[in-house]
Design a protein around this motif. Sequence first.
Motif, PDB file in Angstrom:
ATOM      1  N   TYR A  85      19.896 -31.701 -26.771  1.00 20.85           N
ATOM      2  CA  TYR A  85      19.343 -32.614 -25.823  1.00 20.85           C
ATOM      3  C   TYR A  85      20.320 -33.090 -24.641  1.00 20.85           C
ATOM      4  CZ  TYR A  85      16.426 -36.665 -24.329  1.00 20.85           C
ATOM      5  OH  TYR A  85      15.980 -37.476 -23.565  1.00 20.85           O
ATOM      6  N   ALA A  86      21.670 -33.637 -25.181  1.00 20.96           N
ATOM      7  CA  ALA A  86      22.632 -34.037 -24.398  1.00 20.96           C
ATOM      8  C   ALA A  86      23.011 -33.005 -23.386  1.00 20.96           C
ATOM      9  CB  ALA A  86      23.539 -34.647 -25.119  1.00 20.96           C
ATOM     10  N   PHE A  87      23.136 -31.640 -23.889  1.00 22.18           N
ATOM     11  CA  PHE A  87      23.486 -30.703 -22.994  1.00 22.18           C
ATOM     12  C   PHE A  87      22.372 -30.162 -22.046  1.00 22.18           C
ATOM     13  CE2 PHE A  87      23.279 -26.027 -21.999  1.00 22.18           C
ATOM     14  CZ  PHE A  87      24.749 -26.053 -21.311  1.00 22.18           C
ATOM     15  N   ALA A  88      21.101 -30.142 -22.287  1.00 30.53           N
ATOM     16  CA  ALA A  88      20.139 -29.982 -21.455  1.00 30.53           C
ATOM     17  C   ALA A  88      20.110 -30.797 -20.511  1.00 30.53           C
ATOM     18  CB  ALA A  88      18.778 -29.958 -22.270  1.00 30.53           C
ATOM     19  N   LYS A  89      20.357 -32.292 -20.704  1.00 27.74           N
ATOM     20  CA  LYS A  89      20.342 -33.123 -19.657  1.00 27.74           C
ATOM     21  C   LYS A  89      21.617 -32.965 -18.619  1.00 27.74           C
ATOM     22  CE  LYS A  89      20.560 -38.054 -18.426  1.00 27.74           C
ATOM     23  NZ  LYS A  89      20.627 -39.502 -19.149  1.00 27.74           N
ATOM     24  N   ASP A  90      22.578 -32.175 -18.969  1.00 26.09           N
ATOM     25  CA  ASP A  90      23.818 -31.871 -17.957  1.00 26.09           C
ATOM     26  C   ASP A  90      23.651 -30.546 -17.467  1.00 26.09           C
ATOM     27  OD1 ASP A  90      25.103 -34.354 -18.413  1.00 26.09           O
ATOM     28  OD2 ASP A  90      26.069 -33.564 -20.172  1.00 26.09           O
ATOM     29  N   PRO A 164       9.121 -33.095 -16.917  1.00 23.03           N
ATOM     30  CA  PRO A 164       8.310 -32.300 -16.153  1.00 23.03           C
ATOM     31  C   PRO A 164       9.024 -31.209 -15.266  1.00 23.03           C
ATOM     32  CG  PRO A 164       7.285 -34.293 -16.004  1.00 23.03           C
ATOM     33  CD  PRO A 164       8.698 -34.611 -16.527  1.00 23.03           C
ATOM     34  N   ALA A 165       8.538 -30.125 -14.772  1.00 23.99           N
ATOM     35  CA  ALA A 165       9.351 -28.974 -14.070  1.00 23.99           C
ATOM     36  C   ALA A 165       9.634 -29.557 -12.723  1.00 23.99           C
ATOM     37  CB  ALA A 165       8.450 -27.944 -13.846  1.00 23.99           C
ATOM     38  N   ALA A 166       8.858 -30.591 -12.088  1.00 28.40           N
ATOM     39  CA  ALA A 166       9.183 -31.149 -10.722  1.00 28.40           C
ATOM     40  C   ALA A 166      10.262 -32.196 -10.713  1.00 28.40           C
ATOM     41  CB  ALA A 166       8.050 -31.964 -10.424  1.00 28.40           C
ATOM     42  N   ASN A 167      10.619 -32.561 -12.267  1.00 31.21           N
ATOM     43  CA  ASN A 167      11.658 -33.457 -12.226  1.00 31.21           C
ATOM     44  C   ASN A 167      12.968 -32.777 -12.940  1.00 31.21           C
ATOM     45  OD1 ASN A 167      10.060 -35.577 -11.529  1.00 31.21           O
ATOM     46  ND2 ASN A 167       9.462 -36.267 -13.547  1.00 31.21           N
ATOM     47  N   LEU A 168      13.101 -31.431 -13.023  1.00 28.34           N
ATOM     48  CA  LEU A 168      14.226 -30.889 -13.362  1.00 28.34           C
ATOM     49  C   LEU A 168      15.241 -31.017 -12.194  1.00 28.34           C
ATOM     50  CD1 LEU A 168      12.747 -27.501 -14.841  1.00 28.34           C
ATOM     51  CD2 LEU A 168      13.881 -29.464 -15.939  1.00 28.34           C
ATOM     52  N   PRO A 169      16.310 -30.936 -12.439  1.00 24.73           N
ATOM     53  CA  PRO A 169      17.591 -30.981 -11.482  1.00 24.73           C
ATOM     54  C   PRO A 169      17.619 -29.810 -10.468  1.00 24.73           C
ATOM     55  CG  PRO A 169      18.438 -30.312 -13.524  1.00 24.73           C
ATOM     56  CD  PRO A 169      17.237 -30.648 -13.973  1.00 24.73           C
ATOM     57  N   GLN A 170      18.030 -29.952  -9.440  1.00 22.07           N
ATOM     58  CA  GLN A 170      18.274 -28.406  -8.640  1.00 22.07           C
ATOM     59  C   GLN A 170      19.460 -27.798  -9.314  1.00 22.07           C
ATOM     60  OE1 GLN A 170      16.778 -27.354  -6.114  1.00 22.07           O
ATOM     61  NE2 GLN A 170      15.579 -29.280  -5.070  1.00 22.07           N
ATOM     62  N   PRO A 171      19.530 -26.752  -9.274  1.00 21.38           N
ATOM     63  CA  PRO A 171      18.615 -25.784  -8.559  1.00 21.38           C
ATOM     64  C   PRO A 171      17.244 -24.995  -9.057  1.00 21.38           C
ATOM     65  CG  PRO A 171      20.196 -24.383  -9.112  1.00 21.38           C
ATOM     66  CD  PRO A 171      20.621 -25.615  -9.835  1.00 21.38           C
ATOM     67  N   CYS A 172      17.131 -25.693 -10.350  1.00 19.28           N
ATOM     68  CA  CYS A 172      15.777 -25.251 -10.945  1.00 19.28           C
ATOM     69  C   CYS A 172      14.674 -26.184 -10.881  1.00 19.28           C
ATOM     70  CB  CYS A 172      16.092 -24.575 -12.401  1.00 19.28           C
ATOM     71  SG  CYS A 172      16.683 -26.002 -13.469  1.00 19.28           S
ATOM     72  N   PRO A 825      23.414 -32.139  -9.118  1.00 19.00           N
ATOM     73  CA  PRO A 825      24.158 -32.486  -7.914  1.00 19.00           C
ATOM     74  C   PRO A 825      23.728 -34.275  -7.662  1.00 19.00           C
ATOM     75  CG  PRO A 825      22.984 -30.459  -7.406  1.00 19.00           C
ATOM     76  CD  PRO A 825      22.555 -30.863  -8.646  1.00 19.00           C
ATOM     77  N   THR A 826      22.665 -34.547  -8.319  1.00 19.50           N
ATOM     78  CA  THR A 826      22.375 -35.839  -8.181  1.00 19.50           C
ATOM     79  C   THR A 826      22.950 -36.813  -9.314  1.00 19.50           C
ATOM     80  OG1 THR A 826      20.326 -35.787  -9.436  1.00 19.50           O
ATOM     81  CG2 THR A 826      20.106 -35.282  -7.288  1.00 19.50           C
ATOM     82  N   SER A 827      23.631 -36.243 -10.262  1.00 21.11           N
ATOM     83  CA  SER A 827      24.022 -36.985 -11.346  1.00 21.11           C
ATOM     84  C   SER A 827      25.616 -37.659 -10.872  1.00 21.11           C
ATOM     85  CB  SER A 827      24.531 -36.068 -12.479  1.00 21.11           C
ATOM     86  OG  SER A 827      25.447 -36.513 -13.455  1.00 21.11           O
ATOM     87  N   PRO A 828      25.788 -38.621 -11.429  1.00 22.66           N
ATOM     88  CA  PRO A 828      27.314 -39.140 -10.995  1.00 22.66           C
ATOM     89  C   PRO A 828      28.455 -38.705 -11.716  1.00 22.66           C
ATOM     90  CG  PRO A 828      25.913 -40.720 -12.617  1.00 22.66           C
ATOM     91  CD  PRO A 828      24.929 -39.735 -12.206  1.00 22.66           C
ATOM     92  N   TYR A 829      28.107 -37.738 -12.505  1.00 25.24           N
ATOM     93  CA  TYR A 829      28.984 -36.970 -13.404  1.00 25.24           C
ATOM     94  C   TYR A 829      29.064 -35.623 -12.636  1.00 25.24           C
ATOM     95  CZ  TYR A 829      27.782 -40.823 -16.495  1.00 25.24           C
ATOM     96  OH  TYR A 829      27.616 -41.978 -16.914  1.00 25.24           O
ATOM     97  N   PHE A 830      28.763 -35.299 -11.560  1.00 19.66           N
ATOM     98  CA  PHE A 830      28.735 -34.208 -11.016  1.00 19.66           C
ATOM     99  C   PHE A 830      30.210 -33.558 -10.265  1.00 19.66           C
ATOM    100  CE2 PHE A 830      28.068 -31.229  -7.185  1.00 19.66           C
ATOM    101  CZ  PHE A 830      27.656 -30.136  -7.696  1.00 19.66           C
ATOM    102  N   ALA A 831      30.851 -34.733  -9.754  1.00 18.33           N
ATOM    103  CA  ALA A 831      32.047 -34.409  -9.319  1.00 18.33           C
ATOM    104  C   ALA A 831      33.165 -35.404  -9.451  1.00 18.33           C
ATOM    105  CB  ALA A 831      31.941 -34.124  -7.571  1.00 18.33           C
ATOM    106  N   ASP A 832      32.553 -36.521 -10.179  1.00 16.93           N
ATOM    107  CA  ASP A 832      33.662 -37.623 -10.506  1.00 16.93           C
ATOM    108  C   ASP A 832      34.995 -37.249 -11.026  1.00 16.93           C
ATOM    109  OD1 ASP A 832      32.311 -36.974 -12.673  1.00 16.93           O
ATOM    110  OD2 ASP A 832      32.699 -38.968 -13.619  1.00 16.93           O
TER     111      ASP A 832
END
Length: 865
Positions: A85-90, A164-172, A825-832
């Motif tokens: 679950y945690a991995f999928a979020k990332d 939902p698929a529409a709420n998945l992160p970019q790029p998928c 890319p929208t996560s605060p943990y993308f490039a911190d």
Amino acid sequence: MHSTPPASSPRGVLPVTRRTRWQLSLLAGLTLTVATACGDDDEEPPPPTPTPTTPTYEATIRRTAHGIPHIQAKDMGSLGYGQGYAFAKDHVCILAEQILKVKGERARYFGPGDGQSIAGSDFTYRLLDLPSRARKSFPDQPAELQALLKGYAAGFNRYLSETPAANLPQPCKGADWVQPINETDLLAYHISVGLAASSYQLILAMAAAQPPTAGAGGLGVPPPGSFKFTRPDAQQVGSNGWALGKDKSANGRGMVVANPHFPWEGELKLWESHLTVPGELNVYGVGLMGVPAVLIGFNENVAWTHTFSSGQRMTMYRLPLVKDKPTTYLYEGQERQMTPHKISILVKLPEGSTTNVTRTMYTSHYGPMFVIPRQPGMSDAVAKVGAMEWTQEYAYSFRDANIDNTQLMAQFLGMDKARSLQEFKDVYNRVQGIPWVNTMAADPQGNTWYTDATPTPNLSAEARSAWLAAVAGGDPQIATFAQQQSLVLLDGSKAMNEWQNEAGARSPGIVPFSKVPQLDRTDFVFNANDSYWLANPLQPLTGFSPMHGRESVGQSLRTRMNAKLLMEVREDGASGADGKFTPTELENAILSNRSMSAELLYADVVQRCQGKTTATYNRTNNATIPPTTETVTVNIKPACDALAGWNQRFDVDSVGAVVWREFAGTASGLTHATGSPLYAVPFDPTKPLETPNTLAPASTTGNQDHVLTRLAQATDALNRAGVAVNSRLGDVQYTPRVRGQKIAIHGGTDVDGTANIVGYGSFKSTTDAADFTAPRGSILFNGRTGLTDAGYVINNGSSFIMAMNFTENGPKGRAVLTYSESSDPTSPYFADQTQLFSRKEWRPILFSEAEIAAATAEQMTISGN
């Protein structure tokens, strides 16, 4: 399902979501009770409320600073559930696409790809048929591992059901190819990960292999020139690994430095986590994408790291063909038929429909057929040496030592649970599932251990001798691929070149653990991607098969720098005057960005260019056919002045570093030099860390000092790339990870000879549909240094950097994950953490319960069946 925090919840802390299904059932029962209470007294009472079902899985996920998840669970299945679950979020996009890849289903959604790359990949993975291997081996996995994989798949699927698929992160975002997975999907993917040093590198080479009578091209067949086979160099899959014992640590306990150099993009990234099942497991570190275990890290009893092994995971075979029978080869004078495999895939066409494509692929008794195509402009005569084409005369096949390695997860889990260094070693002996890495380990008592226990072809002494003779000049093709690609090519018509079966080996034909290189020390062991030979220079390892690597050969500049940092004893040295490392000294050493090439040659180069203004060199234009040359006069004074003020480091504020890199990058053979034109003293196997050395003197017969010629070439390359010779390194070396930003990156390349390596690589199979791809400059001015018209773009190199030590209060340490924890890319943990790395800032590793409880930023408990 998601829960919305009540107004009283602390910000960022999620409420627990326990027994969701039971709560809904109870609510329905209460509603029914209220409704019937108002009816006729003679009505029958409502049926009893169903007894709550105990969930199969239950895990608590606490994220601390930078999004690091600390996952605690009641059992191994629940631990997998929390991880999935945690991995999928990332990283949901990456794993979803990789599962499709292993199944051979990407072309159905993405089309054939440029140069048939995606369709070709699908055909090859269908040929390898990893899902069938996984299904067959799954019942033989330990029960706790089966539970872990099932739980991981369930946790990953729960994230998908809630998102939902529409709420998945970019790029998928919105992708229909992001689908639920199961436990054998994961196991098949893990087998694929184990092929990173072998079949993974030949995917398109296998796809392009077809008999010369089969016609050219077609859907799923990469055409000639569409791909180039290159082995990933040490900059792309290298690493530094140190394990220090009681004789080298200030507190007399074990210490470990992890510094893997791996891709910053795609499926070979690392994911950091802390995994706990009370009484069974408590481990911290990083694992590969979608692999529910720690690959590099520590528990209370042992700490370890890995580096990519220079040994062989496969052997290639040249098969002489029977005249006019391109799928029949000779073996000990007898004809053997290749085995045909009719394979079909679905391919999405440009207008959106899909079509079924079928082709026949072939295997020999060794394994799949493959081709390494000739490069543009290569003549037939040169291709016989520098290519491996399927002709009327020869075809090529290979055998992979990891194709049957279904023990990768069992290996990692056993290491993670080890209660002592001896138990850690026993896992290597019992499971033998390490895929392609050296291991360096240390324990709280200050003992260290090194091994290269990777699956290695077990060739007979006769076969090894014949191969070495061919490499020495007996066979130009065999010598070329050994020297340029580190590949072992054998005569497939001779039975003597078969792998030898031996008791104690995990699989037939590989070297048993009892015969792999190993070393115990109480000072240190290390590796920087050269062979096992100098794991500790004070006790060289000798007498092993060349399939494990080579002995008595020149060492890379990076290996020499690692050894110098570990062994120098002086006031201003890495470990100070006492020669024993403190945690701070350990951190400073691995990110010192000292340059071995500069420490060998810098002072003499600067002395030779002082007072000189211009120099000439012959510039080659490879864009013309045939290539043309012209003599160019260059003003070298600004470059020499920049060098004179350089601090000999590759830090972001270093001025002169770009000049040195381009100067060093003009010389072939510098990184593993035994005869580079820059050195006066050649390699001496009795002094492997001291030689080669000393700047070669100016020629007494030429018109110009070769140092000035090379400096002119370096200056011209920088000028044409638009890089000022007095640029700060960080102004031209950067990652574009955040769109619109250039995050300055410190570190060097192999020609620089730094320990901390960064660069640009393409060692990944994910497409743009699954992960970020860093854009690079359109013109490459120097392939050795990575200089482009966009400067030095970084998407590879130092990844998870950890410096830890055992103390009387348990393991302590600091780390940084250079590309950060999330692919969203929208996560605060993308490039911190990328910003931390840019500033050479470390963050504390939180391992104790008190540390985690005090620093928890997000918390949730999830359960399900």
